[in-house]
Motif scaffolding. Structure first.
Motif, PDB file in Angstrom:
ATOM      1  N   ARG B  95       0.721  -1.359  -0.078  1.00 28.21           N
ATOM      2  CA  ARG B  95      -0.016   0.088  -0.156  1.00 28.21           C
ATOM      3  C   ARG B  95       0.887   1.260   0.017  1.00 28.21           C
ATOM      4  NH1 ARG B  95      -2.070  -1.198   4.769  1.00 28.21           N
ATOM      5  NH2 ARG B  95      -3.196  -3.266   4.326  1.00 28.21           N
ATOM      6  N   TYR B 119      -7.749   2.941  -2.796  1.00 28.87           N
ATOM      7  CA  TYR B 119      -6.990   1.795  -3.036  1.00 28.87           C
ATOM      8  C   TYR B 119      -7.770   0.649  -3.488  1.00 28.87           C
ATOM      9  CZ  TYR B 119      -3.687   3.481   0.584  1.00 28.87           C
ATOM     10  OH  TYR B 119      -2.942   4.119   1.180  1.00 28.87           O
ATOM     11  N   THR B 121      -7.118  -3.473  -3.979  1.00 31.90           N
ATOM     12  CA  THR B 121      -6.296  -4.703  -3.898  1.00 31.90           C
ATOM     13  C   THR B 121      -6.797  -5.818  -4.624  1.00 31.90           C
ATOM     14  OG1 THR B 121      -5.565  -3.680  -1.692  1.00 31.90           O
ATOM     15  CG2 THR B 121      -5.128  -5.963  -2.453  1.00 31.90           C
ATOM     16  N   ALA B 139      -3.316   2.379  -6.080  1.00 32.59           N
ATOM     17  CA  ALA B 139      -3.592   3.637  -5.433  1.00 32.59           C
ATOM     18  C   ALA B 139      -3.982   4.701  -6.639  1.00 32.59           C
ATOM     19  CB  ALA B 139      -2.665   3.978  -4.457  1.00 32.59           C
TER      20      ALA B 139
END
Lengths: 293, 149
Positions: B95, B119, B121, B139
């Motif tokens: 991150r 963000y 993932t 991001a």
């Protein structure tokens, strides 16, 4: 208006703990769990398998094709002799109704004998050659018949199967061939307590048939000498399923002392055809032996 | 026995190299975060009202692979449950690295701040049965560049 990103301290979203600490706790925990699980499964499987009636055990044994592996017809006299002794011992050991033990002769150099499911006991030429007299042969047969009597082969097979199912469930393996892997001629592993139980039964049978224990301990001496010859020495007692040979010899004496049985007595010689039958090895073709199975 | 030795070797290699890579990465992250702190990244969706800004989408993404040691510990952790500490550092690094790359992009545009930072993932390890976790962290945000009144 002013925008700022503050400095965020480390180790808020991650752990300060050393990764090896987590690792060792988990590893030790899972090994302990695995051991407990295996022991429980093995014990439970053996217990469940001992509930299988002998008639069902025969059916399980019949699933394996015996014709290929067993019974050298090269020595019919010898096989008949082994079978007659087996029947005599079965009677002496008071086998339950319906439990019939069949003796098989395997023409192979292996110095071994074993009992397997369905009441079959196998004698290798390698071991039979080394036996000095009938008393020792009876000790050997009694030991193997006692395994059948106490249901050791099916117990051992039961634990083996349950443990492999457990391992398959845990590892997600799809081993559908559990029964097939443990073939008829696979020497099943018996626990040390099982071996001791059979040794004791062998001593009892020897006494019941001959009135003394002479010749019995010689069986273990043969094993002992063989191991020394091979230079392997005796493996550490903890890791060996059979008790140490010395212990077995001593065990025999202890039983004799406790029961007040004679350790000396007249030895019965083996019949005349015994040696010659073992030597007749000129067969048309080599049968499949246990080692290659 | 052979498999056991192989596992021990893989786990030790994973530990040694994974740990080295991780501490190196953390050092670099902490250093670059200090440098980049002049360019704030905000989660707020509302841009500042004092002035005129050019807006541009900026993004940074990173793909990070697991080491054998971490997967081994995670596999054991799966039996008992609890915090998967071995993966926490993995995601934390991913991150922060993604934000740094996004900031780097914004910096080349001459931006003053990044707003509406989000963000994503995703797991890109594929469908194999014994997969090693490989994750992508993406991001993105709106970079604001001031222009004259």
């Amino acid at each position: 208006m002013e925008y700022k990103n503050p400095h965020i301290p480390e180790n808020i979203n991650t752990s300060k703990e050393h990764p090896l600490k987590d690792f060792s706790i988990l590893l030790i925990g899972s090994i302990v769990l695995l051991l407990i699980g295996t022991v429980t499964l093995a014990f439970g499987g053996g217990w469940l398998a001992s509930k299988i009636p002998f008639s069902a055990e025969i059916k399980i044994a019949n699933m394996y094709d015996l014709s290929d592996d067993t019974d050298d017809d090269s020595a019919p006299e010898l096989t008949a002799y082994l079978q007659s002794l087996t029947d005599k011992i079965s009677e002496a050991q008071k086998l339950p109704d319906g439990m019939k033990v069949t003796a098989h002769y395997l023409d192979d150099n292996t110095v071994n004998a074993f009992a397997t499911i369905g009441g079959h006991i196998f004698m290798y030429r390698g071991l039979l050659e080394k036996l000095p007299n009938e008393n020792t042969l009876v000790t050997l047969l009694s030991h193997e018949i006692a395994h059948v009597k106490y249901r050791h082969p099916i117990k051992s097979l039961g634990s083996g199967i349950i443990v492999s199912i457990g391992i398959a469930a845990l590892t997600g393996g799809t081993d559908s061939n559990i029964m097939g892997e443990t073939g008829m001629l696979t020497v099943l592993k018996f626990g040390r307590d099982m071996e001791q139980q059979s040794d004791e039964a062998a001593a009892q049978t020897l006494y019941a048939l001959y009135g003394h224990l002479n010749g019995g301990a010689e069986l273990f001496e043969i094993f002992h000498n063989m191991r020394e010859e091979m230079g392997a020495g005796e493996s550490y007692e903890m890791f060996s399923t059979h008790p140490l040979d010395e212990d077995r010899i001593e065990n025999f004496s202890t039983i004799a002392k406790i029961e007040g049985w004679e350790e000396i007595g007249e030895l019965t010689p083996l019949p005349d055809f015994y040696r010659s039958a073992l030597k007749s090895r000129d067969r048309a073709h080599q049968k499949l032996s246990a080692g290659t199975k | 026995m052979y498999e056991l030795i192989l596992t021990v070797v893989l786990v030790s290699l994973g530990y040694i190299f994974g740990r080295r890579a991780e501490s190196k990465h953390y050092k670099s992250i902490i250093m670059r975060e200090k440098e980049m702190n002049t360019l704030p990244a905000m989660a707020s969706r509302r841009p500042p009202s004092d002035g005129h800004y050019d807006q541009a989408l900026v993004s940074g993404s990173v793909v990070i692979a697991n080491d054998y040691f971490k997967s081994f510990v995670a596999g054991l952790r799966n039996l008992f449950g609890g915090q998967m500490r071995s993966y926490e550092t993995l995601l934390d690094r991913a991150r922060r690295e993604a934000v740094l790359r996004m900031k780097q992009e914004a910096k080349t545009l001459g931006a003053e701040a990044i707003f509406n930072v989000k963000y994503e993932t995703s797991n890109i390890s594929g469908q194999t049965r014994k997969k090693m976790p490989v994750i992508e962290v993406h991001a993105y945000g709106t970079a604001l560049t001031k222009y004259g009144i």
